[in-house]
Write an enzyme that holds these catalytic residues in place. Sequence first.
Site, PDB file in Angstrom:
ATOM      1  N   GLU A  41      10.929   3.762  -7.070  1.00 37.09           N
ATOM      2  CA  GLU A  41      10.197   3.933  -5.806  1.00 37.09           C
ATOM      3  C   GLU A  41      10.617   2.743  -4.957  1.00 37.09           C
ATOM      4  OE1 GLU A  41       5.818   4.118  -6.073  1.00 37.09           O
ATOM      5  OE2 GLU A  41       5.758   3.104  -4.123  1.00 37.09           O
ATOM      6  N   ARG A  45       9.068  -1.497   2.766  1.00 33.59           N
ATOM      7  CA  ARG A  45       8.521  -2.766   3.225  1.00 33.59           C
ATOM      8  C   ARG A  45       9.629  -3.705   3.692  1.00 33.59           C
ATOM      9  NH1 ARG A  45       4.808  -4.201  -1.742  1.00 33.59           N
ATOM     10  NH2 ARG A  45       4.635  -1.963  -1.910  1.00 33.59           N
ATOM     11  N   THR A  69       5.653   2.954   0.161  1.00 35.42           N
ATOM     12  CA  THR A  69       5.089   2.311   1.361  1.00 35.42           C
ATOM     13  C   THR A  69       5.474   3.082   2.624  1.00 35.42           C
ATOM     14  OG1 THR A  69       5.619   0.247   0.182  1.00 35.42           O
ATOM     15  CG2 THR A  69       4.460   0.026   2.243  1.00 35.42           C
ATOM     16  N   LYS A 129      -1.613   8.648  -6.088  1.00 36.75           N
ATOM     17  CA  LYS A 129      -1.445   7.263  -6.532  1.00 36.75           C
ATOM     18  C   LYS A 129      -2.827   6.606  -6.468  1.00 36.75           C
ATOM     19  CE  LYS A 129       0.908   3.094  -4.757  1.00 36.75           C
ATOM     20  NZ  LYS A 129       2.192   2.594  -4.270  1.00 36.75           N
TER      21      LYS A 129
END
Length: 320
Positions: A41, A45, A69, A129
């Site tokens: 993943e 960011r 993100t 999540k």
Amino acid sequence: MNEILQRLCRIGIVPVLSVEDAEKALGLANALSAGGLPAAEVTFRTQAGEESIRQIAENCPQVLVGAGTILNVEQCRRALAAGARFIVSPGYNEALVAYCLEQGVPVIPGCATASDLGRAVSAGLDLVKFFPAEQAGGLPLLKALAPVFPRLGFMPTGGISIKNLSDYLGYDRVRLCGGSWMAKSELIQGERWEDITTLCRQAVGTMLNFSLQHVGLPCGSADAAAGTAQAICRLFGLDYRQGGSSDFAGPFVECCKVDMPGTNGHIAIGTPDVDRAEFHLGLEGVEFLEHTRKVDNNGRTKAIYLKQTFAGFSIHLMRK
Ligand code: 3PG
């Protein structure tokens, strides 16, 4: 469940990566897959996130790469164009989830409250999540929330490490865990690929947690199985338990009435999730005897034999 999400659940752990320099992406992806974790993943960011996804998607087909993100639809489009196969967001964003569902892209939104989870259920999702797992309240919070939403599977992320991984994976509503502990930014920046591979291997070992459960003796008939099991029970003060196709002496000697794979007998190796263990052993080239698979009411494998035998002994995996 969507095929990509199913594959992620089999892998069991998704490394969460913050890559500062896209030139490191391939070394990193190869280090993860060498350690038995062919998933990534890659977070949006950092500036290099998008290009890192592209590099991995184009050059490492064995690694299932997704974007993390992701905060809005625009980032999602860029991530998908770069080759992301799944989308992870830190919070629940209605527009983002709707866009992914429209596009048929697997999306795992971050949820930490009953309201978030309610939205995920309304959208028809089956995996979310749980974020930030530890900081939000850890397993006690998850165990309070999950029973209210019986259809959802969870991917706890945030504060997961080798220390609490087994606790999270031990909760049957947890389908996989995410985390950055095996590939911290310093390790990526320093190109410490061997260290990353070692940390991944350690994580896989902890997750699969193999241990000896019992040995099986081929007794050939019901009478011989009962006699053998009772004799062993007398000698070692074990409890005798009669079963359908075999009798047990304590928990660790199975006396088989009927033929089972393995001329000399069999060894049963326990693991918390047989389907996941099968996937990971499959990465090492291990093959299984499909006709020996036993499943529970939810379709999860309870036991299955390996094709290969060892000194006349077969091995089967079993859920512990
Ligand atoms: C994430 O983006 O999912 C988290 O930052 C990962 O959390 P961790 O660094 O505590 O594993």
